[in-house]
Design a protein around this motif. Structure first.
Motif, PDB file in Angstrom:
ATOM      1  N   ALA A  21      11.538   3.625  -7.863  1.00  0.00           N
ATOM      2  CA  ALA A  21      11.679   4.717  -8.817  1.00  0.00           C
ATOM      3  C   ALA A  21      10.553   5.726  -8.672  1.00  0.00           C
ATOM      4  N   ASN A  22       9.280   5.215  -8.537  1.00  0.00           N
ATOM      5  CA  ASN A  22       8.177   6.182  -8.489  1.00  0.00           C
ATOM      6  C   ASN A  22       7.754   6.550  -7.064  1.00  0.00           C
ATOM      7  N   GLY A  23       8.470   6.041  -6.100  1.00  0.00           N
ATOM      8  CA  GLY A  23       8.211   6.419  -4.713  1.00  0.00           C
ATOM      9  C   GLY A  23       6.982   5.791  -4.101  1.00  0.00           C
ATOM     10  N   SER A  24       6.291   4.896  -4.830  1.00  0.00           N
ATOM     11  CA  SER A  24       5.061   4.308  -4.297  1.00  0.00           C
ATOM     12  C   SER A  24       5.322   3.427  -3.070  1.00  0.00           C
ATOM     13  N   TRP A  25       6.579   3.035  -2.877  1.00  0.00           N
ATOM     14  CA  TRP A  25       6.891   2.182  -1.722  1.00  0.00           C
ATOM     15  C   TRP A  25       6.526   2.857  -0.410  1.00  0.00           C
ATOM     16  N   LYS A  26       6.495   4.202  -0.421  1.00  0.00           N
ATOM     17  CA  LYS A  26       6.224   4.924   0.836  1.00  0.00           C
ATOM     18  C   LYS A  26       4.806   4.666   1.328  1.00  0.00           C
ATOM     19  N   GLU A  27       3.861   4.456   0.383  1.00  0.00           N
ATOM     20  CA  GLU A  27       2.465   4.226   0.773  1.00  0.00           C
ATOM     21  C   GLU A  27       2.146   2.745   0.980  1.00  0.00           C
ATOM     22  N   LYS A  28       3.013   1.906   0.467  1.00  0.00           N
ATOM     23  CA  LYS A  28       2.690   0.457   0.508  1.00  0.00           C
ATOM     24  C   LYS A  28       2.880  -0.128   1.898  1.00  0.00           C
ATOM     25  N   LYS A  29       2.092  -1.228   2.116  1.00  0.00           N
ATOM     26  CA  LYS A  29       2.300  -2.027   3.330  1.00  0.00           C
ATOM     27  C   LYS A  29       3.045  -3.287   2.924  1.00  0.00           C
ATOM     28  N   PHE A  30       4.108  -3.570   3.640  1.00  0.00           N
ATOM     29  CA  PHE A  30       4.888  -4.763   3.296  1.00  0.00           C
ATOM     30  C   PHE A  30       4.672  -5.868   4.317  1.00  0.00           C
ATOM     31  N   LYS A  31       4.619  -7.034   3.772  1.00  0.00           N
ATOM     32  CA  LYS A  31       4.443  -8.211   4.621  1.00  0.00           C
ATOM     33  C   LYS A  31       5.741  -8.472   5.387  1.00  0.00           C
ATOM     34  N   PRO A  32       5.643  -8.698   6.697  1.00  0.00           N
ATOM     35  CA  PRO A  32       6.907  -8.961   7.417  1.00  0.00           C
ATOM     36  C   PRO A  32       7.488 -10.328   7.041  1.00  0.00           C
ATOM     37  N   TYR A  33       8.786 -10.438   7.158  1.00  0.00           N
ATOM     38  CA  TYR A  33       9.409 -11.754   6.943  1.00  0.00           C
ATOM     39  C   TYR A  33       8.971 -12.695   8.055  1.00  0.00           C
ATOM     40  N   ASN A  34       8.813 -13.946   7.693  1.00  0.00           N
ATOM     41  CA  ASN A  34       8.516 -14.951   8.710  1.00  0.00           C
ATOM     42  C   ASN A  34       9.758 -15.809   8.893  1.00  0.00           C
ATOM     43  N   PHE A  35      10.499 -15.453   9.922  1.00  0.00           N
ATOM     44  CA  PHE A  35      11.748 -16.189  10.136  1.00  0.00           C
ATOM     45  C   PHE A  35      11.518 -17.552  10.771  1.00  0.00           C
ATOM     46  N   GLU A  36      10.256 -17.821  11.136  1.00  0.00           N
ATOM     47  CA  GLU A  36       9.943 -19.122  11.723  1.00  0.00           C
ATOM     48  C   GLU A  36       9.697 -20.175  10.640  1.00  0.00           C
ATOM     49  N   ALA A  37       9.405 -19.726   9.422  1.00  0.00           N
ATOM     50  CA  ALA A  37       9.066 -20.686   8.369  1.00  0.00           C
ATOM     51  C   ALA A  37      10.252 -21.590   8.065  1.00  0.00           C
TER      52      ALA A  37
END
Ligand code: PHE
Length: 522
Positions: A224-240
């Motif tokens: 909603a507030n657009g903050s996702w554009k600046e955030k760093k997201f952790k990648p999925y770990n498909f090995e887990a």
């Protein structure tokens, strides 16, 4: 921890179900991550994870965990797995490094006037030390001495090379020694070679000592507030590894059944096919010489089927012989002298006992050339009874049947003793009883140590000739049999007082999940 220690940081992801690598869920670990980054920053050509662990005073696995969580952030660091071998003193080696080798200790315990050999052997290092000191030519034995063999020094002083080498190794200066020397110490079990797997850690292309915690979730607010554009997201770990799915659990009744089955199999019994809950009155009652007016048949005890209400297929000749033995007698019996009706025998019911299965099997056996058999069954039966804390309208019966020439009541008692001994029940008593199909019949009692009284554990008997001879079994063949319920021992074994806690819609599934496997003899 799930597998090896390397999984320290992954464990949390696995249990939370989401497969993002996470770090920093615990303060101590965050501290290790930061300290590691500072060390990497200062070292130009990198650091070794084992050394990092000893500098930080933490377990190596904690550093490995920190490495893994940093790797998951991208190129903050680069870590190469390497393995190195090094020598480590064994417990005995450490002792020798401190106190000297056995042979040196032997040497120093011998005074100038010598020592009686038997005295030397009493010392903890005496035996090994003696033979080594002998081969080093540090000591000699004088066997002519009165008072037994005596040991003397042959040299004035010695150099304890073993201790010196071990001290060198302990200091970490093992490289001054030759391989041969180290292998000799290894042979004496003073030294062992251990392989250490470690990471060589260097700065990555996006190295930084301040790492921003990566987001593990994209929330509606961020969108909603657009903050996702600046955030760093952790990648999925498909090995887990995912959350282990709940597997099936055996009900306590089935666990106890497995044990009873095992006992029968150990005793050489064969399992009978019990896969028919619906039975005709003919096999459930008539074939067992149970008269048609018997109270057990009426509406109070038996569930009758309405559709299909009647059974039609019977072995005709056998049916005629059953009819005759009921109504007129035969085979030396007077019979019951009543008007036997096929309509009554045809009525379909839910079987009231597994003896119906035994009857079918014995009839089948009689159609072949007779050979002795031992049969058993463990399955469900149904009775239209008043329900209470220990009775339900359905339960399981355990039944054993043995057919052979000339079996006696003594054989029955002997087999029962063997059977119950395998259950851990050794004190048995028998009480005369009545069943329409057995003569004689005996109730089986066992002494209950907890209750301090005799409790009924089963019913038994020798099948009547009126049942066996119409089937076509040879004269002289007798069949002994016994039966008991599966619920009773199960309730005792699992400490359940109310049958409704074991069977039916009120059962707590957690009870099923948590019940341990059953060992009847313990
Ligand atoms: N059928 C009997 C019952 O229902 C048990 C039993 C089996 C008795 C075999 C004797 C012989 O209780």
């Amino acid at each position: 921890m799930r597998q090896g220690g390397n999984e320290v940081f992954w464990e949390l992801d696995v249990t939370s179900g989401l497969s993002r690598a996470s770090y920093g869920s615990n303060m101590a670990d965050t501290g290790v991550v930061e300290a590691l980054l500072r060390l990497v920053e200062k070292a130009d050509d990198g650091v070794d994870s084992v050394q990092v662990a000893s500098r930080l005073g933490v377990d190596h696995q904690v550093v490995v965990g920190a490495v893994k969580s940093l790797q998951a952030l991208g190129d903050v660091i680069s870590a190469d797995l390497c393995s190195s071998k090094h020598w480590e003193l064994t417990e005995e080696g450490t002792e020798i490094a401190e106190q000297g080798s056995h042979e040196a200790r032997v040497f120093s315990s011998i005074p100038l006037e010598g020592l009686v050999q038997s005295e030397l052997m009493k010392l903890s290092f005496g035996k090994i030390g003696f033979s080594k000191a002998m081969s080093n030519k540090w000591i000699r034995v004088d066997k002519t001495h009165e008072g037994g063999p005596r040991i003397f020094r042959t040299v004035d002083s010695i150099v304890d090379q073993v201790q010196e080498k071990l001290l060198l190794l302990q200091k970490g200066s093992g490289s001054e020694l030759e391989e041969k020397e180290k292998n000799e110490l290894k042979k004496r079990k003073l030294l062992s070679e251990v392989t250490v797997k470690s990471y060589w850690i260097t700065k990555g292309s996006s190295f930084s000592t301040t790492i921003t915690k990566q987001e593990t979730e994209l929330t509606p607010e961020m969108m909603a507030n657009g903050s996702w554009k600046e955030k760093k997201f952790k990648p999925y770990n498909f090995e887990a590894m995912g959350v282990a799915p709940d597997s099936g659990h055996l009900h306590p009744l089935m666990k106890v059944r497995t044990q009873f089955r095992q006992i029968f199999l150990e005793m050489g019994f064969t399992e009978m096919p019990t896969n028919n809950f619906i039975e005709s009155s003919f096999w459930n009652f008539d074939s067992l010489f149970q008269p048609q007016q018997h109270p057990a048949r009426d509406q109070h005890d038996t569930f009758f089927l309405s559709d299909p209400a009647l059974a039609h297929e019977f072995p005709q000749e056998y049916l005629q012989r059953v009819k005759k033995v009921h109504s007129e007698g035969g085979f030396g019996s007077q019979g019951y002298k009543y008007d036997w009706k096929i309509e009554e025998a045809q009525k379909n019911i839910l079987r009231t006992h597994t003896t119906a299965v035994s009857a079918r099997m014995l009839y089948k056996l009689a159609q072949q050339k007779f050979t002795p058999v031992k049969y058993f069954s463990i399955d469900r039966v149904f009775r239209n009874e008043t329900l209470d804390a220990t009775h339900l309208a359905e339960f399981h019966q355990i039944e054993g049947v043995v057919a052979d020439y000339g079996l006696t009541l003594g054989d029955l008692m002997g087999i029962l003793h063997q059977f119950f001994t395998k259950l851990g029940i050794t004190k048995l008593r028998f009480k005369p009883a009545y069943n329409p199909y057995t003569e004689p019949s005996m109730e089986v009692f066992s002494y209950h140590e907890g209750l301090k009284k005799w409790v009924e554990v089963g019913n038994s008997g020798i099948f009547r000739p009126e049942m066996l001879l119409p089937m076509g079994l040879p004269e002289g063949v007798s069949v002994i049999a016994w039966g008991l319920s599966l619920e009773r021992p199960t309730m005792i074994k699992y400490g359940i007082n109310n049958i409704r806690e074991l069977v039916g819609h009120k059962v707590n599934l957690q009870m099923v999940y948590d019940s341990p496997i059953c060992r009847l003899d313990s």
